[in-house]
Design an enzyme around this catalytic site. Structure first.
Site, PDB file in Angstrom:
ATOM      1  N   LEU A  70      10.815   1.078   7.501  1.00  0.00           N
ATOM      2  CA  LEU A  70      10.251   1.637   6.273  1.00  0.00           C
ATOM      3  C   LEU A  70      10.968   2.968   6.008  1.00  0.00           C
ATOM      4  O   LEU A  70      11.029   3.829   6.894  1.00  0.00           O
ATOM      5  CB  LEU A  70       8.753   1.889   6.424  1.00  0.00           C
TER       6      LEU A  70
ATOM      7  N   GLU B  89      11.930   2.295  14.493  1.00  0.00           N
ATOM      8  CA  GLU B  89      10.999   3.326  14.024  1.00  0.00           C
ATOM      9  C   GLU B  89       9.754   3.201  14.879  1.00  0.00           C
ATOM     10  O   GLU B  89       9.823   2.646  15.984  1.00  0.00           O
ATOM     11  CB  GLU B  89      10.697   3.147  12.529  1.00  0.00           C
TER      12      GLU B  89
ATOM     13  N   TYR C  97       0.842  -1.204   0.000  1.00  0.00           N
ATOM     14  CA  TYR C  97       0.000   0.000   0.000  1.00  0.00           C
ATOM     15  C   TYR C  97       0.870   1.243   0.000  1.00  0.00           C
ATOM     16  O   TYR C  97       2.078   1.176   0.201  1.00  0.00           O
ATOM     17  CB  TYR C  97      -0.961  -0.016   1.192  1.00  0.00           C
TER      18      TYR C  97
ATOM     19  N   LYS D 228       6.453  -1.747   1.913  1.00  0.00           N
ATOM     20  CA  LYS D 228       5.232  -1.224   2.545  1.00  0.00           C
ATOM     21  C   LYS D 228       4.105  -2.238   2.366  1.00  0.00           C
ATOM     22  O   LYS D 228       3.157  -2.046   1.609  1.00  0.00           O
ATOM     23  CB  LYS D 228       4.876   0.157   1.976  1.00  0.00           C
TER      24      LYS D 228
END
Ligand code: PDD
Length: 289
Positions: free
Chosen positions: A205, A180, A33, A147
């Site tokens: 990411l 993250e 996505y 992703k």
């Protein structure tokens, strides 16, 4: 004008936009996505987002459902068909619809869905005064650079953070390094005023807003270092912040209940936040404050 969504070649009323129960996204999370923000009906950093979309597909051997120009055309068309000035465009591409089998299906077209939605941004007071985060072990797979729509560990982490009264979860690798967040990237600022953020390896990411922030920092003469940092280093840092499509540059003032620095957004974070707002203004004409 009601909400219109795109599903495999058709523009549909959102309530009628459906995919098959044998879509591999539904059965295997076999898809990717993207989320692109728009302001004043203009996309923010669309180029890098679509580059990342193409990269995510390549890494999973899912073909592009249509050429890049056609994808850009549909993205603009879906924006034009929805009556919303500011918001997000969500893209989802899966390997397609096939009888359930772990092996890649043959001669199947990827499924493409696009929806337009709201922002779910932090509140103005959070942008100004900062937010709290908690640290949690990262339970995701080893290819976080893709992703993927397989977001269960992110969902669980974000929910646990919310239940603890925190905006985000800072995810820790097995070595105790901060990677993250559940839905954003993060950085700290040391006593020398240097920005430190995890390098864009397979472990995180590679956020587009992270990349933009690094460029803005360096352009302003701030030293930005891409290296892992530990939770202890973060807790002892002068400043901390989050970057993401819907969080821009968001100050972090508490980690696991303890104050970061003096417990208020620091000067480097505030400068980067202002530069990020300028970036949004230059790209879209939208003033944040
Ligand atoms: N999340 N890290 C993770 C795990 C993310 O899910 C995101 C974005 C980011 C920031 O990437 P970017 O700066 O490109 O938005 C980092 C999106 C917005 C989401 O899942 O809704």
């Amino acid at each position: 004008m009601g909400r219109i969504s795109y599903v495999n070649g058709r523009y549909l009323r959102h309530s009628q936009a459906m995919v098959s129960i044998e879509d591999r996204g539904y059965q295997f999370a076999d898809g990717i996505y993207e989320v692109i923000a728009f302001y004043n009906r203009r996309f923010l950093d669309a180029g890098p987002h679509l580059d990342r979309l193409e990269r995510s597909l390549r890494e999973l051997s899912i073909p592009m459902p249509m050429g890049r120009r056609a994808l850009e055309f549909v993205a603009q068309e879906i924006l034009d068909r929805n009556d919303r000035n500011d918001g997000t465009l969500y893209f989802q591409i899966t390997r397609g619809v096939a009888r359930r089998d772990h092996l890649f299906p043959k001669n199947v077209k990827p499924s493409l869905v696009m929806t337009v939605g709201g922002m779910r941004s932090p509140k103005p007071a959070e942008f100004e005064n900062g937010v709290a985060v908690i640290a949690l072990p990262d339970q995701r797979w080893a290819r976080r650079d893709i992703k993927s729509i397989g977001l269960l560990p992110n969902v669980l982490a974000k929910q646990r953070a919310a239940e603890a009264g925190a905006r985000e979860a800072w995810l820790l690798g097995e070595d105790g390094m901060v990677l993250e967040c559940a839905v954003s990237n993060n950085a700290i600022v040391n006593a020398k005023g240097e920005v430190i953020t995890h390098p864009a390896t397979h472990a995180i990411l590679g956020g587009i807003s992270r990349h933009v922030m690094l460029g803005l920092a360096r352009g302003a003469g701030i030293k930005a270092i891409e290296r892992p940092f530990s939770l202890a280093e973060a807790k002892a840092a002068k400043e901390a912040f989050i970057t993401g499509t819907t969080s821009n540059v968001l100050p972090v003032v508490r980690i696991d209940g303890g104050a970061v620095g003096d417990g208020r957004p620091g000067p480097v974070t505030k400068l980067l936040q202002a530069l990020y707002y300028d970036h949004i203004f230059k790209e879209t004409g939208k003033r944040w404050n």
